[in-house]
Design a protein around this motif. Sequence first.
Motif, mmCIF file in Angstrom:
data_model
loop_
_atom_site.group_PDB
_atom_site.id
_atom_site.type_symbol
_atom_site.label_atom_id
_atom_site.label_comp_id
_atom_site.label_asym_id
_atom_site.label_seq_id
_atom_site.Cartn_x
_atom_site.Cartn_y
_atom_site.Cartn_z
ATOM 1 N N SER A 182 0.829 -1.310 0.010
ATOM 2 C CA SER A 182 -0.034 0.030 -0.211
ATOM 3 C C SER A 182 0.709 1.259 -0.056
ATOM 4 O O SER A 182 0.661 2.216 -0.749
ATOM 5 C CB SER A 182 -0.851 -0.109 1.180
ATOM 6 O OG SER A 182 -1.637 -1.087 1.167
ATOM 7 N N ASP A 223 -5.901 -0.899 -4.751
ATOM 8 C CA ASP A 223 -5.090 -1.319 -3.630
ATOM 9 C C ASP A 223 -6.290 -2.142 -3.039
ATOM 10 O O ASP A 223 -7.299 -1.907 -2.417
ATOM 11 C CB ASP A 223 -4.689 -0.201 -2.563
ATOM 12 C CG ASP A 223 -4.043 -0.791 -1.427
ATOM 13 O OD1 ASP A 223 -3.918 -1.784 -1.497
ATOM 14 O OD2 ASP A 223 -3.535 0.066 -0.312
ATOM 15 N N GLU A 224 -5.894 -3.465 -2.973
ATOM 16 C CA GLU A 224 -7.106 -4.633 -2.597
ATOM 17 C C GLU A 224 -8.300 -4.113 -3.099
ATOM 18 O O GLU A 224 -9.165 -4.050 -2.132
ATOM 19 C CB GLU A 224 -6.702 -4.706 -1.091
ATOM 20 C CG GLU A 224 -5.321 -4.769 -1.007
ATOM 21 C CD GLU A 224 -4.995 -5.654 0.261
ATOM 22 O OE1 GLU A 224 -5.982 -6.644 0.773
ATOM 23 O OE2 GLU A 224 -3.832 -5.686 0.741
HETATM 24 MG MG LIG Z 1 -2.296 -2.370 2.181
#
Ligand SMILES: [Mg+2]
Lengths: 250, 250, 223, 269, 222
Positions: free
Chosen positions: B41, B162-163
């Motif tokens: 991240s 991000d995810e």
């Molecule tokens: Mg992360």
Amino acid sequence: MLEIAGLEKSFGEVQVLKSIDLKVQEGELVFVIGPSGSGKSTMLRCCNRLEEPTSGSIFIDGQRITDIPHRDLDRMRLKVGMVFQGFNLYPQMSVLKNVMLAQVKALKRSKAEAEARALEMLDQVGLKHKAGAMPAELSGGQQQRVAIARALALDPQVMLFDEPTSALDPELVGSVLKVMKGLREKGMTMLVVSHEMQFAREAADRVVFMDQGYVAEQGTPEEIFGAPKSERLKTFLSRVSHGDVEAEAD
Amino acid sequence: MLEIAGLEKSFGEVQVLKSIDLKVQEGELVFVIGPSGSGKSTMLRCCNRLEEPTSGSIFIDGQRITDIPHRDLDRMRLKVGMVFQGFNLYPQMSVLKNVMLAQVKALKRSKAEAEARALEMLDQVGLKHKAGAMPAELSGGQQQRVAIARALALDPQVMLFDEPTSALDPELVGSVLKVMKGLREKGMTMLVVSHEMQFAREAADRVVFMDQGYVAEQGTPEEIFGAPKSERLKTFLSRVSHGDVEAEAD
Amino acid sequence: MDTFIQTFFNIDIMMQAFPLLMKGAVMTLKLCAVVILCGLTGGLMLALAALSPRRFLRWSAIGFIDLFRALPPLVLLVFVYSGLPFAGIRLAPFWAVVIAFFLNNSAYFAEVFRAGINAVPKGQTEAARATGLSGPQTLIHVVLPQAIRNVLPDLLSNTVEVVKLTSLASVVSLSELLYNANMARSVTYNSSPLVLAAGMYLVLLWPLVRVVSRYQRGLSSSH
Amino acid sequence: ETPGEIAPIKEGGYSVALDGTFAPHAFPSLDGTIQGFNVDLAAAIGKKLGVPVKVTAAQFSGLIPALQAGTYDFLVAPTTVTEERAQNLLFTEGFMDTNFRFVVPKGSDEAKYTSLEDFKGKTIAVNKGSVYERFLEGKADEMGWKVVSFGTNTDAIQAVTSGRADANMAGATVSAWAVKKNPQIELSYEYPTGLVWGLPFRKDDAATRNLVDSVLECLKTDGTMAALSEKWFSVTPAKGSTLITPTPGYGTPGFDGYDPTEHEITCKF
Amino acid sequence: MRFLETFFNGQVILNYLPDLVHAMGVTLGLAAATIVTGILCGAALACLRVAGLKVVNFFIIVFADIMRALPPLVLIMILFFGMSSLGLNLSGWTVIYIVLSLVLAAFSEEIFWGGLTSIPAGQWEAGRATGLSRAQTLFHITFPQAARRGIPPLVNRVLATTKLTALGSVIGVKEILSVSSSAQSFSGSATPLTMAAIAYLIIFIPAVILSHWIERRYHFAT
Ligand SMILES: [Mg+2]
Ligand SMILES: Nc1ncnc2c1ncn2[C@@H]1O[C@H](COP(=O)(O)OP(=O)(O)OP(=O)(O)O)[C@@H](O)[C@H]1O
Ligand SMILES: Nc1ncnc2c1ncn2[C@@H]1O[C@H](COP(=O)(O)OP(=O)(O)OP(=O)(O)O)[C@@H](O)[C@H]1O
Ligand SMILES: [Mg+2]
């Protein structure tokens, strides 16, 4: 151990459960799968009367719990451990206190006894060393394991799990499933709503597929995953296992 | 298109990124995987300077963005679309307004133009009919697709994810991945942090494995998943794919 | 019982006092309009300062907020009205009230706003900045609307307090509702004008108070 | 400052203030304007000086700081001249005597009392911050009465009518007015004090004080004060009473700030 | 230097210091009693409201509305003078204490209730599912969370309400403002007002600092 017979449940006009019959034997691990909105959570919540069934009966250990008067509900609920998707740890208390609270207040155990039991259960889920931590300091997987310890500490006869891993990062799922596997080996009776198919395959004694308020199909993991009969189950399985193929129905 | 060279990032004493080098070609879809806390991240957030890199350079479309003065950051960020795990839709605005806001305020598009573009993007993610809905009325998958539309509407040159699916119910994941696949076919450059291995296998041009602040290994999906070299990657892959085997490291 | 009704609910006297009280009510409303507006604006600015990453700004704002929450507004008002002239600033009574209440209210409102802004998830700011919105734009379009929604009940509660506080303005010769009720009382030797004033405050404030509760119910049903 | 110095008349007139809940000296009419003895007195001063005098009514707590700040030129509230006050304020000569008078419930035994001693053991309500409060408090041990003080004299009288107190004490004129307006109470013993009411000024403004002091002397001698007394108190002042007898010098003799400079009484300013 | 003489006259300060110190005691006592009673009553009412009894809730709501909308001065006058014409003589101190407690109770009831409604349903369910009774769940789980959420607005209200002890001057309670305005009038100096301001600061600045500490101490991540 747990028996559901002719269970129905409506919210206002909408009938969410339309006659459910289901038996869970002592020591059995039963998996419930099914599309969103099919009534899985509602059924589980009826089993400790967090929801009031509209009709039908539920028996736990031979006792019919659907007609227990309200003032005795608390005692009955002690027999049923429940673990939620959202953990629901009490944020203002340490992990240890979380596990002790109901032991002291509902079971009337002494503090010392409750603490010993709490530590034992935390140890069982591998978190004894976090007893003093606050919930916010734990990862999701750790929080969920504390929630399990909290339920176990009350010595329930049945454990109900509602999507215990679906709010967790993939890496954290394993630790929770491992705890559940451990419980199974100890002979705990468990009813689990979850989409962890891999786990269901390995650990479940029986898998129940719910659809639109009915138990649409049930059987051993091999039967359900290997040879699904209904169209609905086939579609469902393909959707869940390859997340990429179909768009969600809007 | 996107080039990261010698990127380092420390939070106080702790060095989270320790010299990262990574190139994403135009139209390429690069997957980033790695254990929790490995800095995925943080690296992504450095790419549009939501975090300030400690040292190193990042180039977007040949322009070095690491030394852009603060007052020009907003303009630079328009070139980089970002989609978060938590969607972060603005709850007080309708879906349409969510997608229009930055177009009008940051890109200075006229309302009419912004609305047309917003509807076009919502259509692309299959949610044109929800333009008038409020975010709270949408499922997680739908919210995430709106977030993607919101980023796309600004015509970014790179998209960072991000995810994007990790907060979603399994059934809802598919629809988001489908949208990402669509983007790839249209030639969008994308850098994706995600644990959707299945999807990575099918769609990624390259997979990057991060560990402890380094790029530990990279290659085609076949290389990474089929023939992992490092021990760390092997352990990681086995953990993620069979969620049941290993306990999380506490 | 009879004396009780005679002293507190004498309709004749209420009728006589009504025009005077209405005048007071108009002054009260005028004051409220200005004072509330200033308090809200000042409170917002202070809250932003108190959340600023700049140390100096932050600590000054927090000091300001704490100081003026600790000082009783009456004392503050007298100081503004009679202390400032020593520094060569002579204010009309109306503006003295506005300034004193600005200092007091903005401190209270600032605390409310601060809580509201703190409750907006950080992801909202990040999402907005990531789409190229500037800091101020993010604040105005994304953060504040949510912050205000978070604390609307407190904002309204505070506003109710401010309305009640304007009764202090009589110290500097602004004859607002409560002072006029007291004047009427001193002429008639009867407390009915005060009860009438209470009734007027109720008419003024009950809707506001209701909105607060309604809003809180709304919140609870959405959870 | 030179003793006896008299300030020139201020061009734009004077700004003065009083507490507007003090009948019959200053009190509102129900249409919102202020009336009363002291309001008329202020107007009479203005008339003699040939400039406007603007009267503002405000809560008492704001008056003194505002006077000190120069917001008001002087106060026209009836203020009993005391030693302590004279240390922080300048006073004109007394414009009238201030005797203390008890007010009691109508028809009660207390109505027949004729001395302070009679009030032994009673509860007496009084306006907070007034000289009456001071006086009663000072004699509380000696006389064995209980003093309760209130924000305004109106409240103190209400304490009597509602049975919370046995008696109220205030200035004789104020008590007389209250009784006239309020059928539930009547007058009782009047205590002669030898104190006077004067008008307060800033300590450093002796010249203006002297000016207004001379105006008061004029008003006392030209019949204006007597007329006001008849109008507001329905009383024709007795010969030799302060209301119609100028005091020599400027200020109140025997108190701080008294300026004994001798001067002619005149009505030309 | 007339400013200093007006607002910081040494002689006046010396004269009235003892009175003012005594008044600080009265204010402190009144404030403390009000805070304890008001918050406890508010909490009790909010908890009672959880029980969901229609009639009871109606009265709680009406009570809270009126207490919040009426200027406390009016309540004080009615209780002080009105009750005694009905034969009930309450002391000034008692009247202020009752009225301010009621006002604070009304505000804190709303704050606690607001907090309670914002606690996720899951917290209730978790408590109930582990066999705790409704009351136990409320007492041990949800109310403590609601109370913590309510701390910032509650601190605001507590400060505002305790400063209303100054209304005591209207009915002869010798608290700070009452004593200082008497002193102001006796002395003809504005200095007692400065003393009052300082007295309030001495009481309330530590209170504000304490409130910051409480806020930090009881803040928890959710
Ligand atoms: Mg992360
Ligand atoms: N309290 C409620 N009031 C009204 N409707 C409800 C309530 N709880 C659940 N429902 C409805 O009942 C249906 C079944 O809900 P339930 O949560 O049991 O489904 P589920 O199978 O658990 O779904 P998911 O996988 O999304 O959790 C849904 O349509 C839901 O909207
Ligand atoms: N603002 C911050 N201040 C201090 N430390 C931080 C901050 N943000 C991240 N970190 C730390 O940096 C490390 C890397 O975090 P990062 O979020 O980049 O990891 P990740 O690979 O994205 O993990 P995950 O898969 O859990 O999201 C972690 O140890 C984290 O605790
Ligand atoms: Mg469910």
